[in-house]
Write a protein that holds these residues in place. Sequence first.
Motif, mmCIF file in Angstrom:
data_model
loop_
_atom_site.group_PDB
_atom_site.id
_atom_site.type_symbol
_atom_site.label_atom_id
_atom_site.label_comp_id
_atom_site.label_asym_id
_atom_site.label_seq_id
_atom_site.Cartn_x
_atom_site.Cartn_y
_atom_site.Cartn_z
ATOM 1 N N GLN A 6 -17.824 -4.365 -10.942
ATOM 2 C CA GLN A 6 -16.008 -4.241 -11.194
ATOM 3 C C GLN A 6 -15.338 -2.808 -11.483
ATOM 4 O O GLN A 6 -13.589 -3.294 -11.102
ATOM 5 C CB GLN A 6 -16.777 -4.208 -13.305
ATOM 6 C CG GLN A 6 -15.151 -4.659 -14.206
ATOM 7 C CD GLN A 6 -14.912 -6.042 -13.157
ATOM 8 O OE1 GLN A 6 -15.807 -6.800 -13.444
ATOM 9 N NE2 GLN A 6 -13.341 -6.066 -13.036
ATOM 10 N N GLU A 7 -15.592 -1.711 -11.352
ATOM 11 C CA GLU A 7 -14.784 -0.496 -11.285
ATOM 12 C C GLU A 7 -13.765 -0.337 -9.805
ATOM 13 O O GLU A 7 -12.549 -0.875 -9.590
ATOM 14 C CB GLU A 7 -15.384 0.813 -11.092
ATOM 15 C CG GLU A 7 -16.273 0.984 -10.752
ATOM 16 C CD GLU A 7 -17.381 2.334 -10.558
ATOM 17 O OE1 GLU A 7 -17.727 4.015 -10.776
ATOM 18 O OE2 GLU A 7 -17.680 1.990 -11.924
ATOM 19 N N VAL A 8 -15.359 -1.029 -8.772
ATOM 20 C CA VAL A 8 -14.486 -1.067 -7.635
ATOM 21 C C VAL A 8 -13.278 -2.104 -7.143
ATOM 22 O O VAL A 8 -12.404 -1.829 -6.442
ATOM 23 C CB VAL A 8 -15.282 -1.442 -6.852
ATOM 24 C CG1 VAL A 8 -15.073 -1.878 -4.762
ATOM 25 C CG2 VAL A 8 -16.552 0.000 -6.153
ATOM 26 N N LYS A 9 -13.848 -3.194 -7.751
ATOM 27 C CA LYS A 9 -12.691 -4.449 -8.355
ATOM 28 C C LYS A 9 -11.033 -4.278 -8.384
ATOM 29 O O LYS A 9 -9.543 -4.265 -8.799
ATOM 30 C CB LYS A 9 -13.341 -5.249 -8.381
ATOM 31 C CG LYS A 9 -12.321 -6.781 -9.159
ATOM 32 C CD LYS A 9 -13.532 -8.071 -9.720
ATOM 33 C CE LYS A 9 -12.125 -9.018 -9.817
ATOM 34 N NZ LYS A 9 -13.117 -10.572 -10.747
ATOM 35 N N ASP A 10 -11.742 -3.212 -9.954
ATOM 36 C CA ASP A 10 -10.077 -3.366 -10.970
ATOM 37 C C ASP A 10 -9.522 -2.027 -10.112
ATOM 38 O O ASP A 10 -8.104 -2.324 -9.457
ATOM 39 C CB ASP A 10 -10.636 -2.546 -12.050
ATOM 40 C CG ASP A 10 -11.935 -3.391 -12.086
ATOM 41 O OD1 ASP A 10 -11.415 -4.017 -12.817
ATOM 42 O OD2 ASP A 10 -11.578 -2.907 -13.979
ATOM 43 N N ASN A 11 -9.866 -1.281 -8.950
ATOM 44 C CA ASN A 11 -9.663 -0.120 -8.131
ATOM 45 C C ASN A 11 -9.105 -0.745 -7.060
ATOM 46 O O ASN A 11 -7.472 -0.479 -6.176
ATOM 47 C CB ASN A 11 -10.564 1.522 -7.464
ATOM 48 C CG ASN A 11 -10.227 1.224 -6.657
ATOM 49 O OD1 ASN A 11 -8.951 1.682 -6.763
ATOM 50 N ND2 ASN A 11 -11.354 3.150 -5.970
ATOM 51 N N SER B 169 -5.561 -2.773 -8.297
ATOM 52 C CA SER B 169 -4.531 -2.170 -8.535
ATOM 53 C C SER B 169 -4.003 -1.317 -7.466
ATOM 54 O O SER B 169 -2.479 -1.085 -7.496
ATOM 55 C CB SER B 169 -5.378 -1.335 -10.055
ATOM 56 O OG SER B 169 -5.496 0.013 -9.173
ATOM 57 N N HIS C 155 -22.050 -0.885 -9.924
ATOM 58 C CA HIS C 155 -20.265 -0.392 -9.764
ATOM 59 C C HIS C 155 -19.272 -1.249 -8.997
ATOM 60 O O HIS C 155 -17.914 -1.229 -8.964
ATOM 61 C CB HIS C 155 -20.333 0.852 -8.349
ATOM 62 C CG HIS C 155 -21.157 1.746 -9.015
ATOM 63 N ND1 HIS C 155 -20.530 2.969 -9.975
ATOM 64 C CD2 HIS C 155 -22.298 2.521 -8.883
ATOM 65 C CE1 HIS C 155 -21.922 4.076 -10.151
ATOM 66 N NE2 HIS C 155 -22.499 3.194 -9.470
ATOM 67 N N GLU D 54 -13.634 4.203 -1.342
ATOM 68 C CA GLU D 54 -12.747 4.344 -1.641
ATOM 69 C C GLU D 54 -11.944 5.114 -0.878
ATOM 70 O O GLU D 54 -10.632 5.058 -0.686
ATOM 71 C CB GLU D 54 -12.991 6.178 -2.453
ATOM 72 C CG GLU D 54 -12.281 6.222 -3.628
ATOM 73 C CD GLU D 54 -12.802 7.593 -4.647
ATOM 74 O OE1 GLU D 54 -13.772 7.667 -5.095
ATOM 75 O OE2 GLU D 54 -11.413 8.343 -5.158
#
Length: 247
Positions: free
Chosen positions: A84-89, A92, A82, A63
């Motif tokens: 997918q959420e790291v990829k999205d973060n 974006s 986790h 993060e």
Amino acid sequence: MKIALIGYGKMGKMIESIALDRNHEIVLVIDQANAQDLTIENLQKADVAIEFSTPQTVLQNLETAIKAKVPLIVGTTGWYGHLQEVKDNCISTGSTVMYGSNFSVGVNIFFQINQQVAKMMNKFSDQYDVGMEEIHHIHKLDSPSGTAITIAEDIIHEFDHKNEWVDVKSDDPVTNHKPEHLIIESYREGEVPGTHAVIYDSDVDRIELKHIAHGRQGFALGAVIAAEWLKDKSGFYSVKEMYDFKA
Ligand SMILES: NC(=O)c1ccc[n+]([C@@H]2O[C@H](COP(=O)([O-])OP(=O)(O)OC[C@H]3O[C@@H](n4cnc5c(N)ncnc54)[C@H](O)[C@@H]3O)[C@@H](O)[C@H]2O)c1
């Protein structure tokens, strides 16, 4: 290239030595004792950061690196739930991350061979069952290894009759084995750097594919080469996208 090392254990130290040999500069070293020094400002002194810490600390470190927008190589395993959420973060915020369960060229060749063989063996799944073994040193925190999970997921992708991998520890005998399960037997022994085997067994014979790491050098060199590759890119990458094995 100016490198920040996040995690200064067995892998971090070997990466430092290989990076210096390749004329890079280490501008920041973060470990448990000075974790508070992992700030956006400190990270931005580096061209690239390399993270080999623990499954418990990697997400927080990711993060911070994503906020700092410093290209980051993540070697730590045990957090892919986790992904997918790291990829999205990452996408974006316009940051750059490459992750890999294993950075060594040998294991990435093994990944390719495994996929090809699994595709072939799927045609003979009435005769052969497939299973896996992985052996690592006793200090390893996650089980099965991230490398074993990559191998297993690649097999499941090719095999019509396997739909889930199941981790079986060496002291926990195989029970409730369903035919659609791909069993991974995980052994923790001494200082073994990493051994992975895929076994196809039939009534009449047995085919084994095996990768044995002699040490951690291959993993560390692969991580430094990945950092050199990633430095001027943006986006979210897997190490598989770096190695081009097309003949
Ligand atoms: N992808 C690959 O090619 C590859 C290869 C080998 C190991 N690994 C993985 O890399 C990770 C590290 O392996 P290792 O053998 O160096 O382990 P290690 O236990 O020797 O080192 C981990 C280090 O992280 C430090 N640490 C703890 N909290 C931290 C924090 N908040 N910030 C930064 N560092 C912190 C620990 O003090 C320790 O020095 C493991 O997840 C392992 O499975 C990946």
